[in-house]
Design an enzyme around this catalytic site. Structure first.
Site, short mmCIF file in Angstrom:
data_model
loop_
_atom_site.label_atom_id
_atom_site.label_comp_id
_atom_site.label_asym_id
_atom_site.label_seq_id
_atom_site.Cartn_x
_atom_site.Cartn_y
_atom_site.Cartn_z
NE ARG A 92 -3.40 -2.18 3.02
CZ ARG A 92 -4.72 -2.24 2.87
NH1 ARG A 92 -5.37 -1.18 2.42
NH2 ARG A 92 -5.40 -3.32 3.17
CG MET A 103 -0.78 7.83 -4.69
SD MET A 103 0.69 8.25 -3.75
CE MET A 103 0.02 8.39 -2.11
NE ARG A 336 -7.33 7.81 5.99
CZ ARG A 336 -7.35 7.42 4.72
NH1 ARG A 336 -6.23 7.33 4.04
NH2 ARG A 336 -8.49 7.12 4.13
CG HIS A 454 -13.30 7.13 -4.60
ND1 HIS A 454 -13.85 7.98 -5.55
CD2 HIS A 454 -12.00 7.47 -4.51
CE1 HIS A 454 -12.91 8.77 -6.02
NE2 HIS A 454 -11.78 8.48 -5.42
#
Length: 876
Positions: A92, A103, A336, A454
Site C-alpha cells: 500500500r 494512489m 489516521r 470513495h
C-alpha cells in the site's frame, strides 16, 4: 549507507515525513500494543531515489527490501512463495499527507498457481484461497500493469449471470477456480505473457507501481488541490495479509471515532462480513452500519470500541480506522486523522476543547481554512424544498445543497463547468480517475457505495455535496440516462437537486437561500479572532457585498473597484461619452453626469461599513473595456455627441490597444485626464462628509493604482489633495483622508522607499504583480499551465497561490524599503491571494497589517491568520 527500509517496530508517529502517514501510524499502533499485522516500510526517500534514478528501483533498495522480507518471514513463521505455509502481503501507498484513493494498493501478493493450491489444502478452504487469487490477478493487472479492470469485472459479471448468482459470496470454490483460470487468460491476452509466478518479482513490481502512482494524473490533481509538494514522495507499506473473506466469522470495515459528517461523538462506520477491505471502499457491496456488529460479534465490537477511544485520546483527534476480523480475531490495518465536513470539523474542535482533550489553539489547527467555504454558501429554501418532488433517496454521504444539470462522466462535467453551467456528476460508483470531475461538480450522486465509499470520502474532503448508495435509480452510462423506480427518465443536461444532509434527490432545480452562521462557528471564530494579528478586510464594490462581508467578520474594505460602478446602463453611456470626447470641456460635461451616481455609491458603502476603513481604488482598467463594440452601440453615442457615425467609429478604433493590460490604464489615465481623478475625489470626499454628518465617522483611503514611479504618484496625489482640501475647506468640516498606492508593478517594489515618501499606505495588487513578474497573461495562462503541472515545472497556479519564492521576495523587499522610508506606513494585500491560506500565512510572516479578499473568503482568511500565529509559535 542510507537506510531505506524500516520495520514497524523501528518507527513511530513522529517519523511521518520519512515513513509516510500510514507507515508512521502503523508503527505507532504497534508501539502502543494494538493488534497490527506485522510488516515493514519502504521510505519516501526511496520513492524520491526511484525518480532520481529514472524510475528504476536501485539494487541497494531491493537488497534492503529482501532483507526485511526475510525478517518478516522469521517473525511470522511463514515464507513468501511457500506452498504449505505461504506469507502473503499487502502493498500500500502512504504519503505523509492523507490522499485517500489517489494512489495504489495491491492485496494478496505472493499467490501463484502452486501457492494457491497448497494454501487451499493447508486452510481447507479452497473457495477463500481462489477468491483471494482472482482478486490479486485483477489488482495486479490494474494497478501494476495498467490494464482496464473492467475487462475482469465484465467477465465476473458474466460468470455470475450464467450461474444465476447475484453476489460474489454465492460463488462456490469450483466457480472461483473457473474465475481464476479465465482471469489468467484475460491477463495473457492483454499482456502477451503468463501471469507472473515469482513472488519476489511480484513484490518489486508492486512497489514500483506504488512509486509510479505518486505521479499519476489523479494524484497530481489531488496534490495541486491540497497544496502537497511533489518532492514529498510516498512510502510503501508491506504488511502481512489478514483475511476478512475466509468465512462468516470474518469481516472488514472502515470506521471513525466520531461522525465525519456531523461531528457527533459516536462511533461511526460500516463493515462487511466475509469480504476484503477494497469491497467496502469501492462500494461494490452495500455495507452494514458498525452498530450492528455489536449484535453479531459483541466481543469484537467491544474490543474495537475500546481501541477507537484509545486511538482518539492518543492522537487527540478524530480517527479514521480500517480493520479486519479474521476467524474471530480483530486486526487494525490503519489509523489516521479523519477527513470531515466543515460542520463536523467545527463541532469536533469545540467539543474536544469542552471535553478537556485539547486547548483552544490546538482546536484552531484542527479546522482547514478551505473547509469554511462549505458553511458559507447557500442551502435549499425550505418553502421550495417542501414543494419539490423526491425522486429517490440514498445515503447522506456529504452535506450541503447542490442543483444543476446532470452529466455521466468526469470529462463531461468539466466541459460543462467550462461553459458556465452548474454540473452534477452522476455515476454508478466513482473511482479515483473521476477526481477532476468531482472537483468541478456542484454535487455528486452515486448509485452504489456507502458512507465510506470513495465518493463519500473524497466529496467530504472537497466540501462537495454527495448522495451515495442510491440503489433505486438505474443508470445507462452509454446512452447517458438516469431512470427512477417509477420509470421517469432524466437525460444528460436535465436538472436535479441533491440534499447531502438528508440523502434525498429531487427531480428539479430547487431555489437556494443564504446560510446563517451561529453556534459552534461563532464560538470557534471567537477563539480565532482572539489569536490572530492580521486584520481581515474584503474586496467589495457594492453595498450588498460589503454587508455580506461584514456579516462574515470583515474589518473594512481593502479594495473597492470604482470601475465596476460604471457598467450599469444609465452610467456606461455617459462614461463612453467621456472616453470618446475629444476636448476636456466635453469630458468634464460627461463626468458631471457620472458624479452623482458615484457619490451615491460611496455614501451607501460608507454607511454599510459603519466607520470601518474603506480603500477606494481609482479607475484602473484599460479604457477599451468601456468602449462601444457594435454599430448599434456606436450610433446613439454619435448622435449624443453630435458627431458622425464614421468619425466616432474611427475614434473608437484609435483608442484600442495591442496590449491593453500594460497600456493606458491605472494612474496613467489620471495623468492623461486629470479631470477623472478630480471627479472621483469629489465623489469620495463629498460622500464622506455626508455620512459623517450622520455620525458614521469615516476616513476614506484613496488608492492610486499601477504606480511605477514616485513622480507619477506625486502628480496624481497632488490633484487628489488639491481637490479634496478645497471641498473640505469649503464645507467647513474636519475630515481626515489618506492617499496611498497599489504596488503591482515590479519596478514599484524596487523603488518602494522612494514611493513611500508620497504614499501613506501600500496595497499589494498580487494579481497584476504576479502577471508582470512572470510575464504571463492571467487571462491566457490557463491555456498552457496544465502542461507545466504535468511536467512538474510548477506545482500550483501562481494566480491562485502566491509565489513566495519569486513574487513574495518582491513584496518582502517592498515592505522593508517602505517601512525604512516611512515607519508608520500601512501595508496590506488586495489580490485574490488574500483569501488563500498559505498566502495569508506569508503575509503574517512578513509583517503586513491586513489582507483583503472576497466576502465569502473572509472567515477562511481569519482562520488562516490565526493559524499563522500558532504555527509561528511552534517553529520558535
Amino acid at each position: 549507507m542510507i537506510k531505506y527500509v524500516y520495520s514497524f517496530k523501528e518507527g513511530n508517529k513522529e517519523m511521518r515525513n520519512l515513513l509516510g502517514g500510514k507507515g508512521a501510524n502503523l508503527a505507532e499502533m504497534v508501539g502502543i500494543g494494538l493488534p497490527v499485522p506485522d510488516g515493514f516500510i519502504v521510505t519516501t526517500e526511496a520513492c524520491n531515489k526511484y525518480y532520481e534514478d529514472n524510475k528504476v528501483i536501485s539494487e541497494e533498495v531491493k537488497d534492503q527490501v529482501f532483507e526485511y522480507l526475510e525478517k518478516l518471514e522469521q517473525a511470522t513463521g511463514k515464507k513468501l512463495g511457500d506452498t504449505n505455509n505461504p506469507l502473503l502481503v499487502s502493498v500500500r501507498s502512504g504519503s505523509r499527507a492523507s490522499m485517500p484513493g489517489m494512489m495504489d494498493t495491491v492485496l494478496n501478493l505472493g499467490l501463484n498457481d502452486e501457492v494457491v493450491e497448497g494454501f487451499a489444502q493447508a486452510t481447507g478452504n479452497p473457495r477463500f484461497t481462489y477468491d483471494s487469487y482472482r482478486r490479486f490477478i485483477q489488482m495486479f493487472a490494474d494497478v501494476v500493469k495498467g490494464y482496464p479492470k473492467s475487462s475482469f469485472e465484465r467477465l465476473l459479471d458474466e460468470i455470475k449471470e450464467s450461474k444465476g448468482i447475484k453476489n460474489d459470496t454465492d460463488l462456490t470454490a469450483d466457480d472461483m477456480k473457473e474465475v481464476v483460470s479465465k482471469f489468467e487468460n484475460v491477463y495473457k491476452e492483454l499482456s502477451g505473457v503468463d501471469f507472473p509466478q515469482d513472488p519476489k518479482e511480484q513484490l518489486i513490481e508492486a512497489i514500483t507501481a506504488v512509486f509510479r502512482s505518486w505521479m499519476n494524473e489523479r494524484a497530481i490533481i489531488y496534490r495541486k488541490m491540497n497544496d502537497i509538494p511533489a518532492n514529498w514522495g510516498t512510502a510503501v507499506n508491506i504488511q502481512e495479509m489478514v483475511y476478512g473473506n475466509r468465512g462468516d466469522d470474518c469481516g472488514t470495515g472502515v470506521a471513525f471515532t466520531r461522525n465525519p459528517s456531523t461531528g457527533e461523538n459516536k462511533l461511526y462506520g460500516e463493515y462487511l462480513i466475509n469480504a476484503q477491505g477494497e469491497d467496502v471502499v469501492a462500494g461494490i457491496r452495500t455495507p452494514q452500519p458498525i452498530s450492528t456488529l455489536e449484535e453479531i460479534m459483541p466481543d469484537i465490537y467491544n474490543q474495537f470500541s475500546t481501541i477507537a477511544k484509545k486511538l482518539e485520546n492518543h492522537y487527540k483527534d478524530m480517527q479514521d480506522m480500517e480493520f479486519t476480523i479474521e476467524s474471530g480475531k480483530l486486526f487494525m490495518l490503519q489509523t489516521r486523522n479523519g477527513k470531515r465536513t466543515a460542520q463536523a470539523a467545527l463541532k469536533i474542535a469545540v467539543d474536544m476543547v469542552n471535553e478537556g482533550m485539547i486547548s483552544k489553539e490546538e482546536a484552531i489547527l484542527k479546522v482547514e481554512p478551505k473547509q469554511l467555504d462549505q458553511l458559507l454558501h447557500p442551502a435549499f429554501d425550505p418553502v421550495s424544498l417542501n414543494k419539490a418532488l423526491v425522486i429517490a433517496e440514498g445515503l447522506a454521504a456529504s452535506p450541503g445543497a447542490a442543483n444543476g444539470k446532470i452529466y455521466f462522466n468526469a470529462e463531461d462535467v468539466s466541459n460543462a463547468k467550462a461553459r458556465g453551467e452548474k454540473p452534477i456528476l452522476v455515476r454508478l460508483e466513482t473511482s479515483p480517475e473521476d477526481i477532476q470531475g468531482m472537483n468541478d461538480a456542484q454535487g455528486i450522486l452515486t448509485l452504489r457505495g456507502g458512507m465510506t465509499s470513495h465518493a463519500a470520502v473524497v466529496a467530504r474532503g472537497m466540501g462537495r455535496c454527495c448522495v451515495s448508495g442510491c440503489g433505486t435509480l438505474r443508470i445507462d452510462e452509454e446512452n447517458k440516462t438516469l431512470k427512477t423506480e417509477d420509470g421517469k427518465v432524466f437525460k444528460e443536461g436535465d436538472s436535479i437537486s441533491l440534499d447531502g444532509s438528508t440523502g434525498k434527490v429531487y427531480g428539479e432545480e430547487i431555489k437556494t437561500v443564504e446560510p446563517e452562521i451561529s453556534g459552534d462557528f461563532e464560538i470557534f471564530m471567537g477563539w480565532v479572532d482572539a489569536v490572530r494579528k492580521l486584520k481581515i478586510r474584503t474586496n467589495a464594490d457594492t453595498p450588498k457585498d460589503a454587508k455580506q462581508a461584514r456579516a462574515f467578520g470583515a474589518e473594512g474594505i481593502g479594495l473597492c473597484r470604482t470601475e465596476h460602478m460604471f457598467f450599469e446602463e444609465d452610467r456606461i453611456f455617459n462614461f463612453r461619452k467621456m472616453i470618446t470626447a475629444e476636448t476636456e470641456e466635453k469630458r468634464r460635461a460627461a463626468l458631471d453626469k457620472i458624479l452623482p451616481f458615484q457619490r451615491e455609491d460611496f455614501e451607501k458603502i460608507f454607511e454599510t461599513m459603519e466607520g470601518y476603513p474603506v480603500v477606494i481604488r481609482y479607475l484602473d482598467p484599460p479604457l477599451h473595456e468601456f468602449l462601444p463594440h457594435t454599430n448599434e452601440e456606436i450610433h446613439p453615442l454619435a448622435d449624443s455627441l453630435g458627431v458622425s457615425f464614421e468619425s466616432l467609429k474611427n475614434r473608437v478604433e484609435s483608442l484600442k490597444e495591442f496590449n491593453p493590460m500594460m497600456g493606458h490604464r491605472g494612474c496613467r489615465l489620471a495623468v492623461t485626464y486629470p479631470e477623472i481623478a478630480e471627479m472621483q475625489t469629489r465623489a469620495v470626499i463629498e460622500a464622506a462628509i455626508t455620512v459623517n454628518k450622520k455620525g458614521v465617522n469615516i476616513s476614506p483611503e484613496i488608492m492610486i493604482p499601477l504606480t511605477c514611479d514616485v513622480k507619477e504618484l506625486k502628480y496624481v496625489k497632488d490633484i487628489v489633495c488639491k481637490t479634496a482640501d478645497e471641498i473640505i475647506q469649503n464645507s467647513n468640516v474636519d475630515l481626515k483622508y489618506h492617499v496611498g498606492t497599489m504596488i503591482e508593478i515590479p519596478r514599484a517594489t524596487l523603488l518602494a522607499d522612494e514611493i513611500a515618501k508620497e504614499a501613506e499606505f501600500f496595497s499589494f495588487g498580487t494579481n497584476d504583480l504576479t502577471q508582470m513578474a512572470y510575464g504571463f497573461s492571467r487571462d491566457d495562462a490557463s491555456k498552457f499551465l496544465d502542461e507545466y503541472y504535468k511536467k512538474q515545472i510548477f506545482e500550483s497556479d501562481p494566480f491562485e497561490k502566491l509565489d513566495q519564492h519569486g513574487v513574495g521576495k518582491l513584496i518582502e523587499m517592498a515592505v522593508l524599503k517602505g517601512r525604512e522610508a516611512r515607519p508608520d506606513i500601512h501595508l496590506g494585500i488586495c489580490g485574490e491571494h488574500g483569501g488563500e491560506p498559505s498566502s495569508v500565512e506569508f503575509c503574517h510572516r512578513i509583517g503586513l497589517d491586513y489582507v483583503s479578499c472576497s466576502p465569502y473568503r473572509v472567515p477562511l482568511a481569519r482562520l488562516a491568520a490565526a493559524q499563522a500565529v500558532i504555527k509561528a509559535k511552534q517553529v520558535k
